[in-house]
Scaffold this motif. Sequence first.
Motif, PDB file in Angstrom:
ATOM      1  N   THR A 161      15.377   8.064 -10.994  1.00 23.25           N
ATOM      2  CA  THR A 161      14.663   7.037  -9.867  1.00 23.25           C
ATOM      3  C   THR A 161      13.252   7.155  -9.750  1.00 23.25           C
ATOM      4  N   TYR A 162      12.665   8.108 -10.266  1.00 19.15           N
ATOM      5  CA  TYR A 162      11.251   8.207  -9.962  1.00 19.15           C
ATOM      6  C   TYR A 162      10.680   7.324 -11.080  1.00 19.15           C
ATOM      7  N   PRO A 163      11.175   7.495 -12.589  1.00 20.83           N
ATOM      8  CA  PRO A 163      10.595   6.645 -13.767  1.00 20.83           C
ATOM      9  C   PRO A 163      10.780   5.198 -13.484  1.00 20.83           C
ATOM     10  N   CYS A 164      11.835   4.834 -12.882  1.00 21.85           N
ATOM     11  CA  CYS A 164      12.349   3.463 -12.494  1.00 21.85           C
ATOM     12  C   CYS A 164      11.216   2.885 -11.706  1.00 21.85           C
ATOM     13  N   ASN A 165      11.106   3.613 -10.478  1.00 20.96           N
ATOM     14  CA  ASN A 165      10.073   3.010  -9.359  1.00 20.96           C
ATOM     15  C   ASN A 165       8.799   3.101  -9.860  1.00 20.96           C
ATOM     16  N   ARG A 166       8.515   4.033 -10.488  1.00 20.68           N
ATOM     17  CA  ARG A 166       6.800   4.112 -11.128  1.00 20.68           C
ATOM     18  C   ARG A 166       6.659   3.192 -11.953  1.00 20.68           C
ATOM     19  N   PHE A 167       7.479   2.724 -13.189  1.00 21.18           N
ATOM     20  CA  PHE A 167       6.995   2.085 -14.041  1.00 21.18           C
ATOM     21  C   PHE A 167       7.724   0.635 -14.014  1.00 21.18           C
ATOM     22  N   ILE A 168       8.776   0.325 -13.603  1.00 23.41           N
ATOM     23  CA  ILE A 168       9.618  -0.867 -13.558  1.00 23.41           C
ATOM     24  C   ILE A 168       9.316  -1.623 -12.281  1.00 23.41           C
ATOM     25  N   ILE A 169       9.790  -0.754 -11.207  1.00 23.38           N
ATOM     26  CA  ILE A 169      10.267  -1.599  -9.732  1.00 23.38           C
ATOM     27  C   ILE A 169       8.728  -1.957  -8.982  1.00 23.38           C
ATOM     28  N   HIS A 170       7.880  -0.774  -8.831  1.00 26.78           N
ATOM     29  CA  HIS A 170       6.854  -0.836  -7.874  1.00 26.78           C
ATOM     30  C   HIS A 170       5.528  -0.890  -8.918  1.00 26.78           C
ATOM     31  N   ARG A 171       5.150  -1.793  -9.501  1.00 32.07           N
ATOM     32  CA  ARG A 171       4.287  -2.209 -10.218  1.00 32.07           C
ATOM     33  C   ARG A 171       2.843  -2.575  -9.593  1.00 32.07           C
ATOM     34  N   HIS A 172       1.638  -2.800 -10.118  1.00 36.73           N
ATOM     35  CA  HIS A 172       0.517  -3.572  -9.730  1.00 36.73           C
ATOM     36  C   HIS A 172       0.521  -4.586 -10.876  1.00 36.73           C
ATOM     37  N   LYS A 173       0.007  -5.795 -10.083  1.00 29.75           N
ATOM     38  CA  LYS A 173      -0.378  -7.142 -10.796  1.00 29.75           C
ATOM     39  C   LYS A 173      -1.389  -6.514 -11.820  1.00 29.75           C
ATOM     40  N   LYS A 174      -1.418  -7.158 -13.077  1.00 26.76           N
ATOM     41  CA  LYS A 174      -2.245  -6.875 -14.243  1.00 26.76           C
ATOM     42  C   LYS A 174      -3.655  -7.489 -13.648  1.00 26.76           C
ATOM     43  N   THR A 175      -4.639  -6.465 -13.786  1.00 26.39           N
ATOM     44  CA  THR A 175      -6.117  -6.995 -13.590  1.00 26.39           C
ATOM     45  C   THR A 175      -6.738  -6.923 -15.040  1.00 26.39           C
ATOM     46  N   ALA A 176      -7.651  -8.117 -15.183  1.00 24.95           N
ATOM     47  CA  ALA A 176      -8.553  -8.062 -16.287  1.00 24.95           C
ATOM     48  C   ALA A 176      -9.500  -7.260 -16.557  1.00 24.95           C
ATOM     49  N   ASN A 177     -10.177  -6.755 -15.033  1.00 26.71           N
ATOM     50  CA  ASN A 177     -11.276  -5.778 -15.194  1.00 26.71           C
ATOM     51  C   ASN A 177     -10.827  -4.445 -15.005  1.00 26.71           C
ATOM     52  N   PRO A 178     -11.029  -3.636 -15.873  1.00 31.65           N
ATOM     53  CA  PRO A 178     -10.667  -2.073 -16.004  1.00 31.65           C
ATOM     54  C   PRO A 178     -11.199  -1.342 -14.832  1.00 31.65           C
ATOM     55  N   GLU A 179     -12.196  -1.830 -14.085  1.00 34.42           N
ATOM     56  CA  GLU A 179     -12.927  -0.982 -13.320  1.00 34.42           C
ATOM     57  C   GLU A 179     -11.950  -1.247 -11.929  1.00 34.42           C
ATOM     58  N   GLU A 180     -11.464  -2.484 -11.796  1.00 37.78           N
ATOM     59  CA  GLU A 180     -10.641  -2.579 -10.666  1.00 37.78           C
ATOM     60  C   GLU A 180      -9.268  -1.814 -10.733  1.00 37.78           C
ATOM     61  N   LYS A 181      -8.643  -2.106 -11.971  1.00 44.38           N
ATOM     62  CA  LYS A 181      -7.525  -1.181 -12.297  1.00 44.38           C
ATOM     63  C   LYS A 181      -7.641   0.424 -11.946  1.00 44.38           C
ATOM     64  N   ALA A 182      -8.952   0.871 -12.389  1.00 43.97           N
ATOM     65  CA  ALA A 182      -9.204   2.555 -12.130  1.00 43.97           C
ATOM     66  C   ALA A 182      -9.351   2.506 -10.451  1.00 43.97           C
ATOM     67  N   LYS A 183      -9.602   1.597  -9.556  1.00 40.37           N
ATOM     68  CA  LYS A 183     -10.023   1.770  -8.390  1.00 40.37           C
ATOM     69  C   LYS A 183      -8.302   1.965  -7.711  1.00 40.37           C
ATOM     70  N   GLU A 184      -7.522   0.999  -8.235  1.00 46.35           N
ATOM     71  CA  GLU A 184      -6.251   0.883  -7.477  1.00 46.35           C
ATOM     72  C   GLU A 184      -5.357   2.002  -7.800  1.00 46.35           C
TER      73      GLU A 184
END
Length: 185
Positions: A161-184
């Motif tokens: 359940t942890y891997p499924c939740n972390r990597f499949i279910i509760h994802r973040h929208k893909k961001t183009a800017n690496p700095e924004e991704k780091a902040k998330e």
Amino acid sequence: MQTPENTTKKSNPFRQFTEKHPEIWKFIKFSIMGGGSSAVELIVHMVLLNTVFAALTSAAITNPTLNMIGITSKGYLYTYLISTTVGYTIAFILNRKITFKADANPALSMVLYIIMVVFTIFANGWIGSAMTTFAQAHELTGNLWDFVIKVIGMLIPSLWTYPCNRFIIHRHKKTANPEEKAKEA
């Protein structure tokens, strides 16, 4: 310029740990949220089984699919459906909002979560059934053993359940800017 707030943030060991080890911190939060939702599920399960649906525990169910996952009475079926729905709903909301701060499509996340939950219910039912059969063969019966079996059965699914939740279910929208991704993170 160093403000007192910045100095406090930098000297706070807890904050340093969470910033240095964000994945470990997510797993810790997942475990806390899961533990809390499991505690609520367990309380609901035991209260319903021993009060509301106690009279129905003698009403047998002969459905092979339900029997395979350890549901052999109407009382246990109703108890299980209600308590697991409560527990999984609480876990979904807490993990989406607090643990992973997901912003991906919530409808897709719910569908993926339901698929994982259905798999988990059948796997957990099979595991619980095997543990119950073992317990009965060794005369380990009663409320205490029902409680122990339920707790163990709730811990085992963490393996997927942890891997499924972390990597499949509760994802973040893909961001183009690496700095924004780091902040998330």
